[in-house]
Design an enzyme around this catalytic site. Structure first.
Site, short mmCIF file in Angstrom:
data_model
loop_
_atom_site.label_atom_id
_atom_site.label_comp_id
_atom_site.label_asym_id
_atom_site.label_seq_id
_atom_site.Cartn_x
_atom_site.Cartn_y
_atom_site.Cartn_z
N ASP A 1 0.98 -0.96 -0.02
CA ASP A 1 -0.12 -0.04 0.25
C ASP A 1 0.71 1.24 0.02
O ASP A 1 1.58 1.54 1.03
CB ASP A 1 -0.87 0.04 1.40
CG ASP A 1 -2.18 1.13 1.12
OD1 ASP A 1 -1.75 2.09 0.51
OD2 ASP A 1 -2.86 0.87 2.09
N HIS A 2 0.96 1.97 -1.17
CA HIS A 2 1.84 3.26 -1.20
C HIS A 2 1.31 4.32 -0.32
O HIS A 2 2.12 5.28 -0.31
CB HIS A 2 1.73 3.46 -2.66
CG HIS A 2 3.33 3.78 -2.98
ND1 HIS A 2 4.21 4.15 -2.32
CD2 HIS A 2 3.60 4.20 -4.42
CE1 HIS A 2 5.35 4.58 -2.91
NE2 HIS A 2 5.05 4.61 -4.08
N ARG A 3 0.25 4.23 0.27
CA ARG A 3 -0.11 5.41 1.15
C ARG A 3 0.89 5.23 2.42
O ARG A 3 1.32 6.29 2.86
CB ARG A 3 -1.67 5.29 1.65
CG ARG A 3 -2.59 5.45 0.56
CD ARG A 3 -3.81 5.14 1.02
NE ARG A 3 -4.24 3.81 1.56
CZ ARG A 3 -5.51 3.53 2.08
NH1 ARG A 3 -6.35 4.17 2.28
NH2 ARG A 3 -5.30 2.00 2.38
#
Length: 482
Positions: free
Chosen positions: A452-454
Site C-alpha cells: 500500500d503506497h499510502r
C-alpha cells in the site's frame, strides 16, 4: 454465541447465530438430522457457509427434532429460526401459538463429549482481546413454518495446494495472569472457539472451576430491539437457493454469486480501488534454501513437522519485518492514522473449491521454526478439510500467496483488506545462473511484493523484498539477522 427461542416448556427453537462477528446471513449447506431424530446438547445438527467459511452448528439442548424450517441450499438471515426441537417428547401436543421470543445463555452438556460425531465449535467469537460483543437482534417467528428438508447435498471438502497460500491478521491475545484459571480441557477449547479469555471469566463451579455455563455467560450479548421489517422478513420462508443454470443451447452457465465467492469479489474490489498498489519483483537463487529444506526434513528436531520451501520463506519474511517494522502496518482512513502492529499474524492464502481463503498464524513472530512449521501444517490441513473458522481468518497483518505450486513464475497480488503488504512466491525451477563466475544450473524463483503506497514508500518496500531475497540466497542470515 448461541441463539434460541422458547415456545413452551416443551418446544424450543434454535436461531441462525452470527457465526462470524458482524455477519448478517449464512447458507445451509447440509442437515445432519431430520424430523424425528433424537439430538443431544452439543450435537452438530447442520453445516452452514458464511461469507468467510463453512461452519458446523451444535444444538444447545436435548430432545427430538420437531421441524427443519429451511431446506439445504437456502440463505438464512441471522436471527431466523432454523430448527425446532421437542425437549419433552410424549408430553402432549404443541401449543397453538408461540409466546414472545427470548434470549438465553446456553447450558452446555457434561464435560465429556457425546459419543459418535464430535461437536465442532468454530467461528463463534469476538476478538481475543475482549469479551464484549455487540448486541444481536432477536427476531420473533409467528409459528412453525412447513418447509420440508431436501435430500442431503454432496460433501463439501476443500482442496488446498500442499505448500501454498496467503494470510490475514488478528489482534494479540490478552495477557495471561500468573495464576492460571481453573478449567477442564473441553471448557478451555470452548473458550478458545468463542474468543473468550478465561482470565476474565467469573467461575461458579466448585473450588473456583470455570464451567461451560460461565464461558457462555461471558460471551452472551444483550438483547436488541428488532425493526418491524426484519420481523416480517423473518416470518417468510424463502425459496430454495438458486443453482447453476445452463442456457437452452448449453453454451452458457449462470452461477449465483454468494458466500465465499461474493465476499472475495467485494474484498478485492474494495482493496484494489482503495489502496494504491505498487508491486516490485526480484529473481533469486534459492539453491542453498532448497538444500536447507532437504536437511531439515532429516533433522530429528523437525520430526512430524511439514518442512517445505514455504516454511523457510515465511521465516525469512518474519525476519525482514523485524528489520523493517513499518511494513507491518495498516491505514486507518476514518481516523487518518497509520496503525503500526507490534505483532505479526501471518496469512497464508489457500485455494479451496469455495474460493480463496486466507487464514493466518497468530503471533507468528514469536514462533520458533518447528512451531511455525506445525502451525503451517495445521493451517493447511484445516483448510483442506473445509473447517477453517472465521476467527482463523480475522486480524491478519501480512500475507504470503504461493502461486508457484501452480507452476506460475510470478504475479501482482492484490492486498488483503486491512493489510499493507502481500508477498507472492513463484515456482522454483532449475535455471542457468551465474554462480562464482561460471554459468551453472541453480534453483531459482521470482518473488513479488505488493504494498500500500499510502504508508509504504518505495524504499521501505524495496528493503523488505531485498531482505527476503538475501535470506533465501544465504539462509544462514536467519541466524545472523535474528
Amino acid at each position: 454465541m448461541t441463539t434460541m427461542t422458547e415456545t413452551s416448556a416443551r418446544f424450543r427453537e434454535f436461531k441462525m447465530p452470527d457465526v462470524g462477528e458482524g455477519l448478517t446471513e449464512a447458507e445451509i449447506l447440509k442437515w445432519f438430522v431430520q424430523p424425528g431424530d433424537t439430538v443431544t446438547d452439543g450435537q452438530v445438527v447442520c453445516e452452514v457457509e458464511t461469507a468467510k467459511a463453512a461452519v458446523e452448528l451444535p444444538i444447545p439442548f436435548d430432545g427430538v427434532v420437531h421441524e427443519l424450517r429451511f431446506p439445504e441450499g437456502t440463505t438464512v438471515d441471522v436471527g431466523q429460526v432454523i430448527i425446532a426441537v421437542d425437549v419433552a417428547p410424549g408430553s402432549g401436543d404443541a401449543p397453538a401459538a408461540a409466546p414472545e421470543s427470548v434470549q438465553e445463555p446456553v447450558a452446555e452438556a457434561e464435560e465429556e463429549a457425546p459419543k459418535g460425531r464430535q461437536p465442532v465449535l468454530v467461528g463463534y467469537g469476538v476478538a481475543e482481546t475482549s469479551t464484549k460483543r455487540r448486541a444481536r437482534k432477536s427476531v420473533e417467528i409467528p409459528g412453525p413454518a412447513a418447509a420440508a428438508a431436501q435430500a442431503e447435498l454432496n460433501g463439501h471438502g476443500a482442496a488446498v495446494p500442499e505448500a501454498g497460500g496467503a494470510a490475514v491478521p488478528e489482534t494479540h491475545s490478552a495477557a495471561v495472569p500468573e495464576a492460571r484459571p481453573l478449567a477442564k480441557p473441553p471448557v478451555r477449547k470452548l473458550a478458545k472457539d468463542l474468543g473468550i479469555d478465561l482470565a476474565t471469566v467469573t467461575p461458579t463451579g466448585e473450588g473456583g472451576i470455570i464451567t461451560r455455563e460461565d464461558v457462555h455467560a461471558a460471551a452472551a450479548p444483550a438483547p436488541a430491539e428488532v425493526p418491524a421489517q426484519a420481523v416480517a422478513a423473518a416470518a417468510a420462508v424463502p425459496e430454495p437457493a438458486v443453482v447453476p443454470v445452463s442456457g437452452a443451447d448449453g453454451r452458457e452457465t449462470r452461477i449465483p454469486v454468494k458466500g465465499v465467492r461474493k465476499a472475495i469479489a467485494q474484498a478485492m474490489v474494495g482493496s484494489a480501488f482503495t489502496a494504491p498498489h505498487v508491486t516490485e519483483f526480484v529473481t533469486v537463487d534459492v539453491t542453498r534454501t532448497m538444500k536447507l529444506v532437504a536437511e531439515l526434513k532429516e533433522d530429528k528436531d523437525m520430526a512430524g513437522v511439514r518442512v517445505n520451501p514455504l516454511l523457510i520463506i515465511a521465516k525469512a519474511l518474519l525476519v525482514a519485518i523485524r528489520r523493517n517494522p513499518d511494513i507491518n502496518s495498516a491505514w486507518d482512513e476514518a481516523n487518518q492514522e497509520i496503525v503500526r502492529k507490534h505483532y505479526v499474524n501471518l496469512g497464508i492464502a489457500a485455494a479451496t473449491p469455495r474460493g480463496l481463503i486466507v487464514p493466518n498464524i497468530k503471533d507468528a513472530h514469536d514462533k520458533t521454526l518447528p512451531e511455525l512449521g506445525e502451525a503451517l501444517g495445521e493451517l493447511v490441513s484445516t483448510a483442506r478439510e473445509g473447517r477453517t473458522s472465521p476467527a482463523a481468518m480475522a486480524g491478519g497483518t501480512v500475507t504470503i500467496t504461493n502461486v508457484g505450486v501452480f507452476g506460475v513464475d510470478t504475479g501482482t497480488p492484490i492486498l488483503n483488506p486491512g493489510e499493507s503488504a502481500i508477498l507472492a512466491v513463484g515456482a522454483i525451477k532449475l535455471q542457468p545462473w551465474v554462480h562464482k563466475g561460471k554459468v551453472k544450473p541453480r534453483q531459482v524463483t521470482t518473488l513479488a511484493l505488493s504494498f500500500d503506497h499510502r504508508l509504504v514508500d518505495g524504499e521501505l518496500g524495496s528493503k523488505v523484498l531485498a531482505d527476503v531475497a538475501a535470506i533465501l540466497e544465504q539462509p544462514k542470515r536467519l541466524i545472523t539477522w535474528a
